[in-house]
Scaffold this active site. Structure first.
Site, PDB file in Angstrom:
ATOM      1  N   ASP B  93     -18.131  37.917  47.908  1.00 32.13           N
ATOM      2  CA  ASP B  93     -18.978  37.713  46.740  1.00 32.13           C
ATOM      3  C   ASP B  93     -19.541  39.036  46.227  1.00 32.13           C
ATOM      4  O   ASP B  93     -20.050  39.858  47.011  1.00 32.13           O
ATOM      5  CB  ASP B  93     -20.129  36.784  47.132  1.00 32.13           C
ATOM      6  CG  ASP B  93     -20.951  36.357  45.939  1.00 32.13           C
ATOM      7  OD1 ASP B  93     -20.409  35.691  45.041  1.00 32.13           O
ATOM      8  OD2 ASP B  93     -22.157  36.699  45.900  1.00 32.13           O
ATOM      9  N   ASN B 133     -21.473  32.286  54.248  1.00 28.24           N
ATOM     10  CA  ASN B 133     -21.665  33.696  54.612  1.00 28.24           C
ATOM     11  C   ASN B 133     -21.944  34.524  53.352  1.00 28.24           C
ATOM     12  O   ASN B 133     -21.126  34.544  52.431  1.00 28.24           O
ATOM     13  CB  ASN B 133     -20.406  34.199  55.322  1.00 28.24           C
ATOM     14  CG  ASN B 133     -20.602  35.594  55.911  1.00 28.24           C
ATOM     15  OD1 ASN B 133     -21.301  36.434  55.340  1.00 28.24           O
ATOM     16  ND2 ASN B 133     -19.986  35.838  57.057  1.00 28.24           N
ATOM     17  N   ILE B 135     -21.675  37.522  52.567  1.00 30.16           N
ATOM     18  CA  ILE B 135     -20.695  38.530  52.140  1.00 30.16           C
ATOM     19  C   ILE B 135     -19.302  37.923  51.985  1.00 30.16           C
ATOM     20  O   ILE B 135     -18.326  38.655  51.815  1.00 30.16           O
ATOM     21  CB  ILE B 135     -20.646  39.760  53.084  1.00 30.16           C
ATOM     22  CG1 ILE B 135     -20.242  39.352  54.510  1.00 30.16           C
ATOM     23  CG2 ILE B 135     -21.968  40.500  53.079  1.00 30.16           C
ATOM     24  CD1 ILE B 135     -19.890  40.551  55.384  1.00 30.16           C
ATOM     25  N   GLU B 136     -19.213  36.605  52.064  1.00 29.78           N
ATOM     26  CA  GLU B 136     -17.915  35.970  51.833  1.00 29.78           C
ATOM     27  C   GLU B 136     -18.027  35.054  50.601  1.00 29.78           C
ATOM     28  O   GLU B 136     -18.072  35.542  49.481  1.00 29.78           O
ATOM     29  CB  GLU B 136     -17.451  35.251  53.108  1.00 29.78           C
ATOM     30  CG  GLU B 136     -17.275  36.260  54.259  1.00 29.78           C
ATOM     31  CD  GLU B 136     -16.661  35.668  55.523  1.00 29.78           C
ATOM     32  OE1 GLU B 136     -16.002  34.613  55.472  1.00 29.78           O
ATOM     33  OE2 GLU B 136     -16.844  36.281  56.595  1.00 29.78           O
ATOM     34  N   MET B 137     -18.158  33.755  50.791  1.00 34.02           N
ATOM     35  CA  MET B 137     -18.233  32.873  49.631  1.00 34.02           C
ATOM     36  C   MET B 137     -19.674  32.715  49.120  1.00 34.02           C
ATOM     37  O   MET B 137     -19.885  32.307  47.981  1.00 34.02           O
ATOM     38  CB  MET B 137     -17.598  31.525  49.969  1.00 34.02           C
ATOM     39  CG  MET B 137     -16.104  31.699  50.315  1.00 34.02           C
ATOM     40  SD  MET B 137     -15.365  30.251  51.101  1.00 34.02           S
ATOM     41  CE  MET B 137     -14.737  29.381  49.680  1.00 34.02           C
TER      42      MET B 137
END
Lengths: 342, 342
Positions: B93, B133, B135-137
């Site tokens: 993201d 998360n 730093i992910e989705m």
């Protein structure tokens, strides 16, 4: 010269006349209407170069055409989502914000020019754009070519498809365009109706179509792609207010008069390609119909009229392309490494 | 007790012996080797709940499980690219840099635990991670559920698949896991060899396998998934130097002794899942083999040995899952709008 209906009337009894008239009407609906309507149905794609299409399909899904190794054509023209990204404006390299709503790739081969402002004459020319656009895939044509040339699977396939050993940006974009030409969506319920199946749409949807025609929407949204065949001014009778900086056709011609002239978007699959307009500011079909009515036609649709038109628009969703996810040929040890965070 | 070979030798002429010995060797190779080898072939997936798989496949490709509406499971575990993203560490993201190399989803159902540090016991538990998360989705489970509940096509499908009207994060992750369980890759050339087809790999590849066994690689990379069934220390005989902050198993157990203990990655499809190691610092198979030899086995492979092992590793690419790109059910007017730039 008398019409055939008049001649029938003068010859037969009333009962016979009614029967014949009914038959004539049905026959006419089947035979004549496809020509008579301002919208035409579309046919499935005719694939002329299946090997070129298969190569283009790989390239379509390959993020190695971007600087980051993360963004592919399908990122912003997602074939699971109507060939669009369903965002107001797109996300590009390093999360940069795109300047304009991502138009659907579906049926894009039917558009008279490409991009909202028509700056590309055809699909191969269009495909050159995003690869090198710094807020999209942010690569260069040279680096894209170098990358593909380092991948043995691509080298072999380009050689087979193009009978050449070059592997050029022109070959890349020709292959992508060949794949895009297959992305047509026939058999929308409205197409079936156009072809004579009067049960394909219901009474509300038909009312919506009649209003769509009668109120003037069809002046711009017509033809096979129900749009995509002219530039028109966004905000014809009332100025369109937007924070989006896109100038439309003026960016190509340099003429003030072309400001806010955009290519009319297709309405095929419009139920899937939300949000709407070049700035993506209309979140729903209902909002889009309302705004178009006021700004383009000086008409305030009633809630019932709006609902009828929206119902009609939902009949324009066709068969979506059946895509088997391609396996991409792996990079070699010589392939330049993507460095998305540099 | 005499061996059968000795008994043969005492009974038959030399010429007869050679013939019989040859037959016995071939027979033994066919019948016994699948049990004798430290690596086992894998079978195609047995689909128990096809409807759950079909739903999970949609969710796998659906970026509406992310805050931005742009990142799907497939973004970092790309099924066109060996179920990985082929980047050192992933893009999340707002282009945030992931902390660790994205492991392949292929054959992940064969791993004894999930994630590099084993913090999830199975695939449904794993699938909860990336959605939430930051730093992910970068979504929340609550917002993911709210989003899907606003999409009529999903509401109907969840109801059919789970016979409930709830639509929960548990149902979402069960469906994703059911799809992931289908992502096995049988019929690698090496599997064919294991099953008795001695022509499936060539002499160099066989030499590579024998060296892989003889030098000790197989101590960790064994079983059906050729890895994925133990934690091992990265840098066993020589410390591994990396700028990557991942601590491995220590992050789960809190024990210093577990620092740099990682789940041994599968070597299936390893030719497709570059770059290698938890930090993605080994760009090529050759580099990975060299580093593993030195750090784990105190062995410097010669260039020829390295090439042999790499040749063997390339026989581990199996049949890739055949995925027909799913059509995602469209959002409704009530679906929360993604705001990727806020």
């Amino acid at each position: 010269m008398k019409s055939s209906r008049s001649r029938v009337l003068s010859t037969f009894s009333t009962a016979t006349f009614i029967t014949v008239l009914f038959a004539a009407t049905v026959s006419s609906a089947h035979a004549a209407e496809p020509q008579a309507e301002p919208i035409q149905p579309i046919a499935p794609a005719k694939v002329q170069h299946p090997e070129r299409v298969a190569l283009g399909e790989k390239l379509w899904f390959d993020p190695r055409l971007s600087r980051s190794g993360f963004i592919s054509c399908n990122s912003c023209h997602n074939l699971s989502m109507g060939g669009s990204d369903n965002l107001k404006t797109s996300i590009g390299d390093k999360w940069k914000q795109g300047g304009i709503n991502s138009p659907t790739v579906l049926n894009s081969s039917l558009n008279f020019v490409q991009f909202w402002d028509g700056r590309a004459k055809d699909l191969p020319e269009q495909a050159r754009g995003p690869i090198a656009n710094p807020i999209e895939m942010a690569f260069t044509h040279e680096l894209a070519v170098d990358t593909l040339r380092s991948i043995p699977g691509y080298v072999d396939e380009f050689r087979k498809v193009f009978k050449s050993v070059k592997l050029t940006i022109s070959e890349i974009t020709l292959a992508i365009a060949a794949f895009e030409e297959t992305l047509v969506t026939p058999n929308a319920r409205f197409d079936k109706w156009l072809k004579g199946d009067k049960t394909a749409i219901n009474a509300q949807e038909l009312r919506g179509y009649q209003l769509f025609k009668g109120s003037g929407c069809v002046a711009c949204h017509n033809g096979q792609n129900i749009g995509g065949n002219s530039f028109q001014k966004m905000g014809l009778v009332e100025p369109y207010k937007t924070g989006n900086p896109s100038e439309g056709r003026a960016a190509v011609t340099g003429k003030d008069a072309d400001r806010f002239n955009f290519k009319v978007p297709t309405l095929r699959n419009v139920a899937l390609t939300y949000p709407y307009f070049h700035d993506g500011e209309a979140a729903t079909l209902s909002q889009a119909v309302d705004t178009m009515g006021r700004l383009q036609l000086a008409r305030k649709f009633t809630p019932e009229e709006n609902a009828d038109i929206v119902a009609f628009l939902k009949t324009l969703t066709g068969d979506q392309p059946k895509i088997v996810l391609p396996m991409l040929p792996p990079s070699s040890d010589k392939t330049p490494k993507s460095k998305p965070f540099e």
